[in-house]
Design a protein around this motif. Sequence first.
Motif, PDB file in Angstrom:
ATOM      1  N   ARG A  75      -4.508 -22.865 -15.779  1.00 14.06           N
ATOM      2  CA  ARG A  75      -4.812 -24.091 -16.524  1.00 14.06           C
ATOM      3  C   ARG A  75      -6.204 -24.631 -16.230  1.00 14.06           C
ATOM      4  O   ARG A  75      -6.796 -25.283 -17.082  1.00 14.06           O
ATOM      5  CB  ARG A  75      -3.751 -25.150 -16.241  1.00 14.06           C
ATOM      6  CG  ARG A  75      -2.428 -24.783 -16.921  1.00 14.06           C
ATOM      7  CD  ARG A  75      -1.290 -25.695 -16.528  1.00 14.06           C
ATOM      8  NE  ARG A  75      -0.108 -25.399 -17.340  1.00 14.06           N
ATOM      9  CZ  ARG A  75       0.713 -24.378 -17.128  1.00 14.06           C
ATOM     10  NH1 ARG A  75       0.480 -23.543 -16.133  1.00 14.06           N
ATOM     11  NH2 ARG A  75       1.753 -24.170 -17.911  1.00 14.06           N
TER      12      ARG A  75
ATOM     13  N   LYS B 158      -9.306 -26.518 -13.560  1.00 13.81           N
ATOM     14  CA  LYS B 158      -9.524 -27.823 -12.937  1.00 13.81           C
ATOM     15  C   LYS B 158      -9.364 -28.960 -13.937  1.00 13.81           C
ATOM     16  O   LYS B 158      -8.792 -30.006 -13.646  1.00 13.81           O
ATOM     17  CB  LYS B 158     -10.933 -27.850 -12.323  1.00 13.81           C
ATOM     18  CG  LYS B 158     -11.390 -29.210 -11.818  1.00 13.81           C
ATOM     19  CD  LYS B 158     -10.650 -29.644 -10.573  1.00 13.81           C
ATOM     20  CE  LYS B 158     -11.234 -30.920 -10.017  1.00 13.81           C
ATOM     21  NZ  LYS B 158     -10.484 -31.400  -8.828  1.00 13.81           N
ATOM     22  N   HIS B 159      -9.899 -28.796 -15.140  1.00 16.57           N
ATOM     23  CA  HIS B 159      -9.872 -29.853 -16.146  1.00 16.57           C
ATOM     24  C   HIS B 159      -8.950 -29.511 -17.320  1.00 16.57           C
ATOM     25  O   HIS B 159      -9.125 -30.034 -18.419  1.00 16.57           O
ATOM     26  CB  HIS B 159     -11.296 -30.124 -16.652  1.00 16.57           C
ATOM     27  CG  HIS B 159     -12.255 -30.503 -15.566  1.00 16.57           C
ATOM     28  ND1 HIS B 159     -13.130 -29.586 -15.001  1.00 16.57           N
ATOM     29  CD2 HIS B 159     -12.439 -31.672 -14.915  1.00 16.57           C
ATOM     30  CE1 HIS B 159     -13.841 -30.191 -14.065  1.00 16.57           C
ATOM     31  NE2 HIS B 159     -13.442 -31.445 -13.987  1.00 16.57           N
ATOM     32  N   LEU B 160      -7.973 -28.624 -17.077  1.00 20.38           N
ATOM     33  CA  LEU B 160      -7.007 -28.200 -18.093  1.00 20.38           C
ATOM     34  C   LEU B 160      -7.672 -27.494 -19.272  1.00 20.38           C
ATOM     35  O   LEU B 160      -7.130 -27.458 -20.368  1.00 20.38           O
ATOM     36  CB  LEU B 160      -6.193 -29.408 -18.616  1.00 20.38           C
ATOM     37  CG  LEU B 160      -5.453 -30.240 -17.573  1.00 20.38           C
ATOM     38  CD1 LEU B 160      -4.798 -31.453 -18.227  1.00 20.38           C
ATOM     39  CD2 LEU B 160      -4.407 -29.401 -16.856  1.00 20.38           C
ATOM     40  N   HIS B 161      -8.856 -26.918 -19.026  1.00 20.55           N
ATOM     41  CA  HIS B 161      -9.595 -26.268 -20.108  1.00 20.55           C
ATOM     42  C   HIS B 161      -9.696 -24.750 -19.954  1.00 20.55           C
ATOM     43  O   HIS B 161     -10.443 -24.115 -20.695  1.00 20.55           O
ATOM     44  CB  HIS B 161     -11.009 -26.864 -20.211  1.00 20.55           C
ATOM     45  CG  HIS B 161     -11.062 -28.092 -21.070  1.00 20.55           C
ATOM     46  ND1 HIS B 161     -10.333 -29.214 -20.786  1.00 20.55           N
ATOM     47  CD2 HIS B 161     -11.748 -28.365 -22.211  1.00 20.55           C
ATOM     48  CE1 HIS B 161     -10.571 -30.137 -21.696  1.00 20.55           C
ATOM     49  NE2 HIS B 161     -11.422 -29.639 -22.585  1.00 20.55           N
TER      50      HIS B 161
ATOM     51  N   ALA C  19      -5.966 -30.428 -24.314  1.00 17.44           N
ATOM     52  CA  ALA C  19      -5.716 -30.322 -22.870  1.00 17.44           C
ATOM     53  C   ALA C  19      -4.523 -31.203 -22.527  1.00 17.44           C
ATOM     54  O   ALA C  19      -4.644 -32.425 -22.393  1.00 17.44           O
ATOM     55  CB  ALA C  19      -6.959 -30.757 -22.092  1.00 17.44           C
TER      56      ALA C  19
ATOM     57  N   HIS D 286      -4.437 -37.339 -29.544  1.00 18.18           N
ATOM     58  CA  HIS D 286      -5.233 -37.471 -28.326  1.00 18.18           C
ATOM     59  C   HIS D 286      -5.352 -38.943 -27.936  1.00 18.18           C
ATOM     60  O   HIS D 286      -5.871 -39.758 -28.688  1.00 18.18           O
ATOM     61  CB  HIS D 286      -6.620 -36.861 -28.532  1.00 18.18           C
ATOM     62  CG  HIS D 286      -6.569 -35.423 -28.903  1.00 18.18           C
ATOM     63  ND1 HIS D 286      -6.414 -34.420 -27.969  1.00 18.18           N
ATOM     64  CD2 HIS D 286      -6.592 -34.808 -30.118  1.00 18.18           C
ATOM     65  CE1 HIS D 286      -6.376 -33.259 -28.596  1.00 18.18           C
ATOM     66  NE2 HIS D 286      -6.476 -33.465 -29.894  1.00 18.18           N
TER      67      HIS D 286
ATOM     68  N   GLU E 249     -10.074 -22.232 -23.119  1.00 21.37           N
ATOM     69  CA  GLU E 249     -10.518 -22.920 -24.347  1.00 21.37           C
ATOM     70  C   GLU E 249     -11.697 -22.161 -24.953  1.00 21.37           C
ATOM     71  O   GLU E 249     -12.822 -22.653 -25.038  1.00 21.37           O
ATOM     72  CB  GLU E 249     -10.887 -24.376 -24.038  1.00 21.37           C
ATOM     73  CG  GLU E 249      -9.697 -25.258 -23.728  1.00 21.37           C
ATOM     74  CD  GLU E 249      -8.845 -25.576 -24.960  1.00 21.37           C
ATOM     75  OE1 GLU E 249      -9.222 -25.158 -26.075  1.00 21.37           O
ATOM     76  OE2 GLU E 249      -7.798 -26.217 -24.801  1.00 21.37           O
TER      77      GLU E 249
ATOM     78  N   HIS F 270      -5.473 -34.666 -23.719  1.00 23.06           N
ATOM     79  CA  HIS F 270      -6.904 -34.934 -23.651  1.00 23.06           C
ATOM     80  C   HIS F 270      -7.658 -33.957 -24.559  1.00 23.06           C
ATOM     81  O   HIS F 270      -7.079 -33.086 -25.185  1.00 23.06           O
ATOM     82  CB  HIS F 270      -7.400 -34.810 -22.206  1.00 23.06           C
ATOM     83  CG  HIS F 270      -6.662 -35.694 -21.253  1.00 23.06           C
ATOM     84  ND1 HIS F 270      -6.854 -37.064 -21.206  1.00 23.06           N
ATOM     85  CD2 HIS F 270      -5.721 -35.408 -20.309  1.00 23.06           C
ATOM     86  CE1 HIS F 270      -6.066 -37.581 -20.268  1.00 23.06           C
ATOM     87  NE2 HIS F 270      -5.368 -36.604 -19.709  1.00 23.06           N
ATOM     88  N   GLY F 271      -8.985 -34.095 -24.594  1.00 25.25           N
ATOM     89  CA  GLY F 271      -9.813 -33.201 -25.388  1.00 25.25           C
ATOM     90  C   GLY F 271      -9.792 -33.578 -26.856  1.00 25.25           C
ATOM     91  O   GLY F 271      -9.490 -34.720 -27.234  1.00 25.25           O
TER      92      GLY F 271
ATOM     93  N   SER G 103      -1.753 -32.864 -20.363  1.00 21.98           N
ATOM     94  CA  SER G 103      -1.490 -33.225 -18.968  1.00 21.98           C
ATOM     95  C   SER G 103       0.013 -33.179 -18.701  1.00 21.98           C
ATOM     96  O   SER G 103       0.837 -33.177 -19.626  1.00 21.98           O
ATOM     97  CB  SER G 103      -2.028 -34.625 -18.664  1.00 21.98           C
ATOM     98  OG  SER G 103      -1.261 -35.603 -19.352  1.00 21.98           O
TER      99      SER G 103
END
Length: 295
Positions: free
Chosen positions: A144, A146-149, A65, A82, A152, A73-74, A67
């Motif tokens: 993308r 809310k949580h960039l996921h 993820a 990460h 996925e 992230h992730g 940013s």
Amino acid sequence: MGESFLSIDLGGTYTKYGLIDQEGNVSKTHRIITPKDLSGLLEEVNLMISEYPNSKGIAISAPGAVSHSGVIHGTSAIPYIHGPNIKALIEQSTGKMVSIENDANCAALAESWKGNAQKVQNAIVIVVGTGIGGAFIHQGVVQRGKHLHAGEFGYMLIKHEEQWSSWSELAATSSLRKEVARQKSIPYESIFTGEQIFEMASNGDPECIRAIKQFFYYLAVGIYNIQHMYDPDIILFGGGISAREGFITEIYREYEALTENMHFETIRPKLDTCSFKQHANLVGAVKHFLQSEGN
């Protein structure tokens, strides 16, 4: 060729890089084994930029993820990316402007820019590598979340031998290698590459044949779920394995076997490979760089 960029696609097993111009034209691509740590990655990127010192900047496709700041992230098959600000570290190390985007989002950007998703509103891109990534294109725009996921898909849960596993654990190239290792009772670390597994299957190796069939079966299961959740115009595949001849045919074969005896109506998805195939992430990373710079 106009202004060009060093584009880098970080993968769990291999890292690809090449020179891509502002129109998405690909030239001079290379592949190396992905470095084992962050210092090794920074060293390799500096070697790459020394090959192409006139590059306007560095466009990076990475798992996880990503940013806007450059922190990833992730989790992924490259744990060391990460946490630290990879964008800032590479800019400091090379003196070049850097942009980073999620690898599957890069594939989607490439396909909506110049590829097989140019003329559709809603599409899914699935990148099959050491793990599985993905991206939504909704009304022509990569989503993308809310949580960039968003996209996925590799986290999707599928039941296997009475246990829940992620789609990445069942239908990525690493899972294919693990299954062959399990059937042959040999360590995973000594197992063959995906390319060798397919070659051995074509020569009649029974364990490789069974593992490949299972691999495509679980790809079909995931596609079934995605198609019926979102109902896109098309599902596109990226990643090195997608360039194999017969890849889409094998998925359709398992998909049709999966749905043959269902007592309710199902949808047959439209499947294709990314037009840029294994270069989709490289091209999309440059598109993201251009967008980041307001071009």
